[in-house]
Design a protein around this motif. Structure first.
Motif, PDB file in Angstrom:
ATOM      1  N   UNK A  41       0.845  -1.192   0.000  1.00 54.91           N
ATOM      2  CA  UNK A  41       0.000   0.000   0.000  1.00 54.91           C
ATOM      3  C   UNK A  41       0.880   1.242   0.000  1.00 54.91           C
ATOM      4  N   UNK A  42       0.602   2.143  -0.952  1.00 56.13           N
ATOM      5  CA  UNK A  42       1.359   3.395  -1.050  1.00 56.13           C
ATOM      6  C   UNK A  42       0.334   4.511  -1.251  1.00 56.13           C
ATOM      7  N   UNK A  43      -0.198   5.020  -0.168  1.00 59.38           N
ATOM      8  CA  UNK A  43      -1.349   5.932  -0.140  1.00 59.38           C
ATOM      9  C   UNK A  43      -2.553   5.245  -0.780  1.00 59.38           C
ATOM     10  N   UNK A  44      -3.470   4.809   0.039  1.00 61.37           N
ATOM     11  CA  UNK A  44      -4.669   4.103  -0.421  1.00 61.37           C
ATOM     12  C   UNK A  44      -5.849   4.638   0.368  1.00 61.37           C
ATOM     13  N   UNK A  45      -7.025   4.608  -0.227  1.00 66.14           N
ATOM     14  CA  UNK A  45      -8.187   5.272   0.362  1.00 66.14           C
ATOM     15  C   UNK A  45      -9.071   4.361   1.208  1.00 66.14           C
ATOM     16  N   UNK A  46      -8.684   3.110   1.364  1.00 71.47           N
ATOM     17  CA  UNK A  46      -9.465   2.178   2.175  1.00 71.47           C
ATOM     18  C   UNK A  46      -8.576   1.505   3.216  1.00 71.47           C
ATOM     19  N   UNK A  47      -9.178   1.178   4.358  1.00 62.27           N
ATOM     20  CA  UNK A  47      -8.471   0.426   5.391  1.00 62.27           C
ATOM     21  C   UNK A  47      -8.562  -1.058   5.066  1.00 62.27           C
ATOM     22  N   UNK A  48      -7.455  -1.768   5.185  1.00 59.05           N
ATOM     23  CA  UNK A  48      -7.466  -3.209   4.941  1.00 59.05           C
ATOM     24  C   UNK A  48      -7.947  -3.940   6.185  1.00 59.05           C
ATOM     25  N   UNK A  49      -8.895  -4.826   5.979  1.00 60.78           N
ATOM     26  CA  UNK A  49      -9.440  -5.643   7.054  1.00 60.78           C
ATOM     27  C   UNK A  49      -8.791  -7.027   7.010  1.00 60.78           C
ATOM     28  N   UNK A  50      -9.211  -7.890   7.950  1.00 55.59           N
ATOM     29  CA  UNK A  50      -8.590  -9.222   8.049  1.00 55.59           C
ATOM     30  C   UNK A  50      -8.652  -9.982   6.734  1.00 55.59           C
ATOM     31  N   UNK A  51      -9.772  -9.908   6.051  1.00 49.99           N
ATOM     32  CA  UNK A  51      -9.905 -10.680   4.804  1.00 49.99           C
ATOM     33  C   UNK A  51      -8.948 -10.164   3.720  1.00 49.99           C
ATOM     34  N   UNK A  52      -8.634  -8.860   3.749  1.00 44.50           N
ATOM     35  CA  UNK A  52      -7.677  -8.314   2.784  1.00 44.50           C
ATOM     36  C   UNK A  52      -6.249  -8.700   3.175  1.00 44.50           C
ATOM     37  N   UNK A  53      -5.949  -8.568   4.462  1.00 40.01           N
ATOM     38  CA  UNK A  53      -4.611  -8.912   4.937  1.00 40.01           C
ATOM     39  C   UNK A  53      -4.298 -10.384   4.712  1.00 40.01           C
ATOM     40  N   UNK A  54      -5.338 -11.217   4.739  1.00 42.14           N
ATOM     41  CA  UNK A  54      -5.147 -12.660   4.536  1.00 42.14           C
ATOM     42  C   UNK A  54      -4.713 -12.989   3.100  1.00 42.14           C
ATOM     43  N   UNK A  55      -4.853 -12.044   2.191  1.00 39.23           N
ATOM     44  CA  UNK A  55      -4.487 -12.288   0.785  1.00 39.23           C
ATOM     45  C   UNK A  55      -3.009 -12.028   0.521  1.00 39.23           C
ATOM     46  N   UNK A  56      -2.286 -11.550   1.532  1.00 43.62           N
ATOM     47  CA  UNK A  56      -0.859 -11.313   1.357  1.00 43.62           C
ATOM     48  C   UNK A  56      -0.039 -12.082   2.373  1.00 43.62           C
ATOM     49  N   UNK A  57       1.059 -12.654   1.931  1.00 40.97           N
ATOM     50  CA  UNK A  57       2.005 -13.251   2.886  1.00 40.97           C
ATOM     51  C   UNK A  57       2.523 -12.152   3.800  1.00 40.97           C
ATOM     52  N   UNK A  58       2.804 -10.989   3.195  1.00 38.69           N
ATOM     53  CA  UNK A  58       3.146  -9.786   3.936  1.00 38.69           C
ATOM     54  C   UNK A  58       2.267  -8.649   3.434  1.00 38.69           C
ATOM     55  N   UNK A  59       1.918  -7.753   4.319  1.00 39.33           N
ATOM     56  CA  UNK A  59       1.144  -6.565   3.971  1.00 39.33           C
ATOM     57  C   UNK A  59       1.927  -5.361   4.472  1.00 39.33           C
ATOM     58  N   UNK A  60       2.350  -4.520   3.543  1.00 41.98           N
ATOM     59  CA  UNK A  60       3.260  -3.426   3.873  1.00 41.98           C
ATOM     60  C   UNK A  60       2.690  -2.112   3.375  1.00 41.98           C
ATOM     61  N   UNK A  61       2.769  -1.104   4.226  1.00 36.61           N
ATOM     62  CA  UNK A  61       2.332   0.239   3.874  1.00 36.61           C
ATOM     63  C   UNK A  61       3.532   1.171   3.879  1.00 36.61           C
ATOM     64  N   UNK A  62       3.637   1.998   2.840  1.00 32.56           N
ATOM     65  CA  UNK A  62       4.638   3.063   2.813  1.00 32.56           C
ATOM     66  C   UNK A  62       3.892   4.371   3.049  1.00 32.56           C
ATOM     67  N   UNK A  63       4.201   5.003   4.187  1.00 30.95           N
ATOM     68  CA  UNK A  63       3.448   6.163   4.659  1.00 30.95           C
ATOM     69  C   UNK A  63       4.316   7.417   4.586  1.00 30.95           C
ATOM     70  N   UNK A  64       3.739   8.556   4.150  1.00 25.43           N
ATOM     71  CA  UNK A  64       4.541   9.776   3.967  1.00 25.43           C
ATOM     72  C   UNK A  64       4.719  10.605   5.235  1.00 25.43           C
ATOM     73  N   UNK A  65       5.198   9.974   6.286  1.00 21.65           N
ATOM     74  CA  UNK A  65       5.619  10.696   7.481  1.00 21.65           C
ATOM     75  C   UNK A  65       6.614   9.832   8.238  1.00 21.65           C
TER      76      UNK A  65
END
Length: 199
Positions: free
Chosen positions: A78-102
């Motif tokens: 995720x690199x600036x995204x407009x939705x929050x990932x829930x458990x079902x979304x996180x389950x689709x990735x071996x890793x779930x990584x966000x790059x945040x601008x701060x």
């Protein structure tokens, strides 16, 4: 390495261009939103058009309502995204990584750059973290600070967008052995920067 990129026009363009040229990386799909008009912050191609030129499948995610990540992947990035990932979304990735601008844990939430300008911060930066269902929470795995010299929010956004590729490359270089790091920056007194600062 198979990735899903969850990103919007701006920061997302730099991530998508970077991923498209990295050897051994395949972007299964871009998840983004349908922009209502021209990108408002600086001159930038719509990320859907960029994905089309690069031959990358794109899926539009509405601002509200249920949505799915179709393909499992090694990383949901995720690199600036407009939705929050829930458990079902996180389950689709071996890793779930966000790059945040701060510089997390400072300035969590969707609008950190204009608050940094309003608060006359001296530093800005990018942070990558393992995602949870919380907003900008989870173990930090990359962080880099830069002098904050931009005088306006659009200029700061453009500056940080220009640093996204460096962050993406650094994060993927550590796959799959990500190491948690500690941030020297304080947690902001305001818990979530989800509104624009007063003028």
């Amino acid at each position: 390495m198979k990735l899903n990129l969850l990103a919007l026009t701006g920061f997302g363009n730099e991530a998508l261009k970077c991923l498209s040229r990295l050897p051994g990386v395949r972007v299964a799909a871009l998840y983004t939103r349908q922009e209502r008009g021209k990108f408002p912050h600086y001159e930038e191609e719509n990320i859907l058009e960029l994905a089309g030129r690069l031959g990358i499948a794109a899926k539009v995610v509405d601002a509200k309502g249920d949505w799915e990540i179709s393909d499992p992947a090694d990383i949901n990035l995720s690199v600036t995204f407009h939705r929050i990932l829930r458990k079902k979304h996180l389950a689709r990735g071996r890793f779930n990584i966000n790059i945040h601008p701060s510089l997390l844990p400072s300035y969590k939430g969707p609008t950190p750059t204009n608050w940094m300008i309003a608060n006359k911060e001296k530093l800005c930066g990018l942070t990558a973290h393992i995602m949870t269902e919380g907003i900008d929470e989870g173990a930090l795995i990359f962080q880099k600070a830069y002098p904050l010299e931009a005088a306006t929010d659009p200029l700061l956004r453009k500056f940080l967008a220009g640093k996204v590729a460096e962050a993406v490359e650094a994060v993927l270089a550590d796959f799959p052995n990500f190491k948690e790091i500690r941030s020297p920056y304080p947690e902001s007194s305001q818990p979530n920067f989800n509104a624009r600062p007063p003028r």
